[in-house]
Motif scaffolding. Structure first.
Motif, PDB file in Angstrom:
ATOM      1  N   SER A   1      45.794  43.745  56.688  1.00 52.60           N
ATOM      2  CA  SER A   1      46.353  43.581  58.021  1.00 52.60           C
ATOM      3  C   SER A   1      46.031  44.779  58.907  1.00 52.60           C
ATOM      4  N   GLU A   2      46.244  45.964  58.383  1.00 58.58           N
ATOM      5  CA  GLU A   2      45.982  47.181  59.153  1.00 58.58           C
ATOM      6  C   GLU A   2      44.515  47.291  59.550  1.00 58.58           C
ATOM      7  N   HIS A   3      43.627  47.035  58.605  1.00 57.34           N
ATOM      8  CA  HIS A   3      42.198  47.189  58.889  1.00 57.34           C
ATOM      9  C   HIS A   3      41.682  46.098  59.823  1.00 57.34           C
ATOM     10  N   LEU A   4      42.230  44.910  59.722  1.00 57.18           N
ATOM     11  CA  LEU A   4      41.841  43.862  60.664  1.00 57.18           C
ATOM     12  C   LEU A   4      42.211  44.266  62.094  1.00 57.18           C
ATOM     13  N   ALA A   5      43.431  44.749  62.269  1.00 58.17           N
ATOM     14  CA  ALA A   5      43.874  45.157  63.605  1.00 58.17           C
ATOM     15  C   ALA A   5      43.044  46.325  64.128  1.00 58.17           C
ATOM     16  N   ALA A   6      42.767  47.301  63.270  1.00 61.11           N
ATOM     17  CA  ALA A   6      41.990  48.466  63.693  1.00 61.11           C
ATOM     18  C   ALA A   6      40.593  48.068  64.145  1.00 61.11           C
ATOM     19  N   ALA A   7      39.960  47.150  63.418  1.00 58.25           N
ATOM     20  CA  ALA A   7      38.592  46.749  63.747  1.00 58.25           C
ATOM     21  C   ALA A   7      38.543  45.870  64.982  1.00 58.25           C
ATOM     22  N   ILE A   8      39.539  45.013  65.166  1.00 60.57           N
ATOM     23  CA  ILE A   8      39.511  44.055  66.272  1.00 60.57           C
ATOM     24  C   ILE A   8      39.891  44.698  67.600  1.00 60.57           C
ATOM     25  N   CYS A   9      40.971  45.486  67.595  1.00 60.53           N
ATOM     26  CA  CYS A   9      41.454  46.002  68.889  1.00 60.53           C
ATOM     27  C   CYS A   9      41.561  47.515  68.966  1.00 60.53           C
ATOM     28  N   GLY A  10      41.199  48.206  67.884  1.00 60.78           N
ATOM     29  CA  GLY A  10      41.180  49.664  67.941  1.00 60.78           C
ATOM     30  C   GLY A  10      42.495  50.343  67.636  1.00 60.78           C
ATOM     31  N   THR A  11      43.546  49.579  67.391  1.00 62.04           N
ATOM     32  CA  THR A  11      44.825  50.181  67.003  1.00 62.04           C
ATOM     33  C   THR A  11      45.550  49.281  66.013  1.00 62.04           C
ATOM     34  N   SER A  12      46.138  49.903  65.011  1.00 66.21           N
ATOM     35  CA  SER A  12      46.900  49.154  64.007  1.00 66.21           C
ATOM     36  C   SER A  12      48.387  49.465  64.111  1.00 66.21           C
ATOM     37  N   THR A  13      48.804  50.124  65.194  1.00 57.80           N
ATOM     38  CA  THR A  13      50.161  50.663  65.282  1.00 57.80           C
ATOM     39  C   THR A  13      51.159  49.755  65.994  1.00 57.80           C
ATOM     40  N   HIS A  21      45.996  56.602  60.267  1.00 58.38           N
ATOM     41  CA  HIS A  21      45.813  55.179  60.538  1.00 58.38           C
ATOM     42  C   HIS A  21      44.360  54.803  60.259  1.00 58.38           C
ATOM     43  N   ALA A  22      44.128  53.535  60.009  1.00 52.30           N
ATOM     44  CA  ALA A  22      42.777  53.072  59.683  1.00 52.30           C
ATOM     45  C   ALA A  22      41.782  53.454  60.761  1.00 52.30           C
ATOM     46  N   ALA A  36      37.054  56.155  61.845  1.00 46.68           N
ATOM     47  CA  ALA A  36      36.578  56.138  63.240  1.00 46.68           C
ATOM     48  C   ALA A  36      35.055  56.129  63.325  1.00 46.68           C
ATOM     49  N   GLU A  37      34.377  56.886  62.479  1.00 46.11           N
ATOM     50  CA  GLU A  37      32.912  56.954  62.538  1.00 46.11           C
ATOM     51  C   GLU A  37      32.284  55.617  62.164  1.00 46.11           C
TER      52      GLU A  37
END
Length: 373
Positions: free
Chosen positions: A105-117, A21-22, A27-28
């Motif tokens: 979409s995946e990267h936006l979710a990962a950056a905003i809330c920490g999970t794209s799942t 996942h993104a 993560a770093e």
């Protein structure tokens, strides 16, 4: 557990993830942005809007950390998308296949809330339960409706925790299932009448949906639902160089995940694949001199990535490690000729009128003929 089972488990544990996942893969970078980000953050956001855009578009931070670009294109489009998610309007990413809608979409979710799942995959068979909630039927029969028997959807979970939910291929879902989102997006509430209660959205909740331009007329959004979205259209790459850069970066990532050795000469073949796809997609050669028929397929950037990745596997396992025209010819043929009758005519005309006339493409011309025989 037998020794064979133990060995199999050890082998699986040591194997790399094919598609992290993104938030795992980067993560770093996300941690570095969070550490240095002193700008205002909306409720429950892990990063400020500025940092989210930097994560997607790339840059160098004050401490020298390099943030790799996740999206190559118009920065303003990403800024509009991020600004939308900071309001109470949902975001619809619209575009033809291969314009990185799901990727963004995946990267936006990962950056905003920490999970794209927290993801709902839209298909013709997607039920309303996937959008609202379902039930553990064993407990439901034994105990009747209860909180313990309730099975929340990804959207319900996102509402209760103040995170981003994602809906892929929204227009593939039946219209009545789509409309289950109206109350969620307008009232920020999901009623559970069986329990006489409701789930109210916490700060930070929002929804990102993607839809395909080619699916217009399949299950068009109702006017009521469309009003709940701010639409951002993601275009195809504007230039050959931009598309080559995207394909090269994604092929490198995929090759690393698949443990494929770096192939020599890859950039030259990537440029050739991208050129073929762009010319057939646009119906004209890059120099504008020759008009072409376009095949029935989309010939998207995503398909170009797939063709080159397959070519790398061919080169690594059955060749000499140098990516050659013969390694990508079969993949291009398979991508172009979706209709074995009409598309074969389009491809044959392109080979004879364009490829054959390019002196430095003679090896590619021969390889395509050999594959087509």
């Amino acid at each position: 557990m037998t020794s064979t089972q133990t060995n199999d488990q050890t082998s699986t544990d040591n194997a790399p993830l094919l598609r992290p996942h993104a938030e795992q893969r980067y993560a770093e970078e996300l941690a570095a942005l969070a550490r240095l980000d002193e700008r205002t953050r909306p409720a429950s956001w892990r990063l400020s809007p500025w940092a989210v855009v930097t994560y997607l578009m790339g840059g160098t931070l004050e401490d020298g950390t390099v943030i790799t670009p996740k999206y190559v294109g118009n920065r303003r489009l990403i800024e509009v998308a991020v600004a939308t998610l900071a309001t109470d309007r949902a975001l619809l990413l619209l575009g033809v296949p291969g314009t990185a809608k799901s990727w963004v979409s995946e990267h936006l979710a990962a950056a905003i809330c920490g999970t794209s799942t927290l993801l709902v995959q839209g298909t013709a068979g997607t039920s309303e339960e996937a959008v609202r909630y379902g039930w553990n039927y064993a407990r439901l029969l034994a105990e009747g409706p209860s909180q313990a028997a309730l099975v929340p959807s990804p959207i319900m979970t996102a509402m209760g925790t103040g995170r981003i939910a994602r809906v892929e291929e929204l227009t593939r879902m039946p219209s009545d299932v789509q409309d289950a989102l109206i109350t969620v997006l307008s009232e920020k509430t999901l009623p559970v009448p069986e329990l006489g209660t409701e789930v109210q959205a916490h700060g930070g909740f929002n929804l990102i949906a993607t839809a395909n331009d080619r699916d217009r007329g399949v299950n068009d959004l109702s006017a009521a639902l469309r009003r709940r979205f701010n639409t951002v259209v993601l275009p195809l790459p504007a230039s050959v160089e931009e598309e080559v850069s995207i394909v090269a970066r994604r092929v490198e990532d995929l090759g690393s995940a698949l443990q494929l050795p770096a192939a020599e000469g890859a950039l030259e073949e990537i440029r050739r694949v991208v050129t073929v796809f762009r010319e057939l997609r646009q119906g004209v050669t890059e120099d504008g001199r020759t008009s072409l028929k376009s095949p029935s397929g989309t010939l998207s950037t995503a398909e170009a990535i797939s063709v080159v990745t397959n070519g790398l596997a061919m080169s690594a396992h059955f060749g000499d490690g140098v990516l050659r025209p013969s390694d990508v010819a079969a993949g291009i043929l398979g991508a172009v000729v979706s209709d074995p009758v009409a598309d074969q005519v389009v491809w044959s005309e392109y080979l004879e009128a364009v490829v054959r006339e390019r002196r430095d493409w003679s090896d590619f011309y021969r390889a395509c003929h050999e594959v087509g025989q």
